[in-house]
Design an enzyme around this catalytic site. Structure first.
Site, mmCIF file in Angstrom:
data_model
loop_
_atom_site.group_PDB
_atom_site.id
_atom_site.type_symbol
_atom_site.label_atom_id
_atom_site.label_comp_id
_atom_site.label_asym_id
_atom_site.label_seq_id
_atom_site.Cartn_x
_atom_site.Cartn_y
_atom_site.Cartn_z
ATOM 1 C CG ASP A 51 -1.806 1.245 1.314
ATOM 2 O OD1 ASP A 51 -2.294 1.680 0.252
ATOM 3 O OD2 ASP A 51 -2.026 1.776 2.418
ATOM 4 C CB SER A 52 0.184 4.779 -0.711
ATOM 5 O OG SER A 52 -0.938 4.918 0.144
ATOM 6 N N GLY B 127 -2.712 9.084 -3.950
ATOM 7 C CA GLY B 127 -3.966 9.585 -4.517
ATOM 8 C C GLY B 127 -3.859 10.850 -5.345
ATOM 9 C CB CYS C 171 -3.277 0.728 -2.498
ATOM 10 S SG CYS C 171 -3.230 2.459 -2.944
ATOM 11 C CG ASN C 172 -9.734 1.320 -2.779
ATOM 12 O OD1 ASN C 172 -10.780 0.828 -3.139
ATOM 13 N ND2 ASN C 172 -9.295 1.183 -1.535
ATOM 14 C CB CYS D 173 -9.145 5.232 0.595
ATOM 15 S SG CYS D 173 -7.470 5.512 1.186
ATOM 16 C CB THR D 174 -6.783 0.161 2.147
ATOM 17 O OG1 THR D 174 -5.604 0.861 1.706
ATOM 18 C CG2 THR D 174 -7.285 -0.718 1.022
HETATM 19 N N1 DGL Z 1 -4.661 3.225 0.772
HETATM 20 C C1 DGL Z 1 -4.662 3.971 -0.460
HETATM 21 C C2 DGL Z 1 -5.969 3.686 -1.204
HETATM 22 O O1 DGL Z 1 -6.622 2.707 -0.893
HETATM 23 C C3 DGL Z 1 -4.318 5.353 -0.103
HETATM 24 C C4 DGL Z 1 -4.207 6.290 -1.180
HETATM 25 C C5 DGL Z 1 -3.179 7.345 -1.073
HETATM 26 O O2 DGL Z 1 -2.025 7.074 -0.738
HETATM 27 O O3 DGL Z 1 -3.542 8.465 -1.432
HETATM 28 O O4 DGL Z 1 -6.359 4.362 -2.125
#
Ligand code: DGL
Length: 259
Positions: A10-11, A43, A73-74, A183-184
């Site tokens: 994930d980010s 994002g 991560c979406n 978003c996770t």
């Molecule tokens: N967890 C990411 C998601 O599900 C976070 C997005 C981000 O880093 O902006 O989209």
């Protein structure tokens, strides 16, 4: 039987909400989690940049012999998973905002989606929304500012409460009865969401569905680990380890890694 780890990235720390569901459903699987917090939020980045970061995370997890990768991560799923699937041979599991159950069950004919700009502007998101939103008002809201606060350990702060109050207002005004978390990171907002939303609003999060899909794909590919022994669940972050450790309730091994 296959003891290779499941890779998850994930980010940042948000994908731990997915890890927790996977770990609950598949308690004997080994795993490696990459929190790319140094580059959060994804994002607001371009599709090209999101692809580049997703490829980098994937390459690392493959170098650790992962048998399957969960893109937790979406934003990375909606922008990069088709390229990842076309490039690598192992299975990838992704996560997208669960519009379908909200759209099929809404009584007020209004549903809210809270997600990042990268997710809401992606072609994949538009395809899914177009498919299910006939006759329904879909109120899309960019969760500007939410991810950085969560990354700083402020998921339940007063600052977050004011920000969420602003983000939720157009949805509450439109009389939504479903809120889709796209978003996770957002499941960590649950205490505030329950406080701020009218009681009849149902909150949809796809974490459990992702865990079930992970199990199905492991079974179909004969990749399940059938050992009933304590697994190794490793976590790496490229910023400081404190917030990741806290969000995992200090139950797992968290290390710094320069990636
Ligand atoms: N967890 C990411 C998601 O599900 C976070 C997005 C981000 O880093 O902006 O989209």
């Amino acid at each position: 039987m296959n003891t290779q780890p499941i890779g998850i990235f994930d980010s940042g720390i948000g994908g731990t909400s997915i890890f927790k569901e996977i770990h609950a459903l598949l308690p004997y699987e080994n795993s490696i989690y990459l929190a790319d917090s140094k580059h959060a939020p994804y994002g607001n980045k371009s599709k090209q940049k999101i692809i580049e970061l997703s490829v980098k995370n994937t390459e690392y997890l493959l170098s650790k012999d992962c048998k399957l990768i969960v893109v937790a991560c979406n934003t990375a799923t909606t922008n990069a998973i088709s390229l990842l699937r076309a490039t690598y041979t192992i299975p990838f599991i992704g996560i997208e905002p669960a519009i379908k159950p909200a759209a099929l069950n809404t009584k007020t004919k209004a549903v809210g989606i809270l997600a990042t700009k990268g997710t809401l502007s992606s072609a994949l998101f538009h395809q899914t929304t177009d498919l299910y939103s006939n006759g329904i008002k879909v109120i899309e809201q960019v969760g500007e500012g939410i991810v950085p606060l969560i990354e700083n350990g402020k998921a339940t702060s007063n600052e977050m409460k004011s920000l969420l109050t602003e983000h939720l207002k157009p949805m509450i005004d439109a009389n939504i009865d479903y809120l889709v978390l796209g978003c996770t990171h957002y499941p960590y907002l649950m205490p505030l969401l329950l406080e701020l939303l009218p009681k009849h609003v149902k909150i949809i999060d796809s974490g459990l569905a992702v865990a079930k899909q992970t199990k199905t794909i492991l079974e179909q590919n004969q990749l399940l680990n059938l050992n009933n022994t304590t697994p190794q669940n490793l976590f790496y972050t490229n910023t400081n380890t404190t917030v990741l450790n806290d969000i995992l309730n200090k139950k797992f091994k968290v290390d710094y890694l320069d990636f």
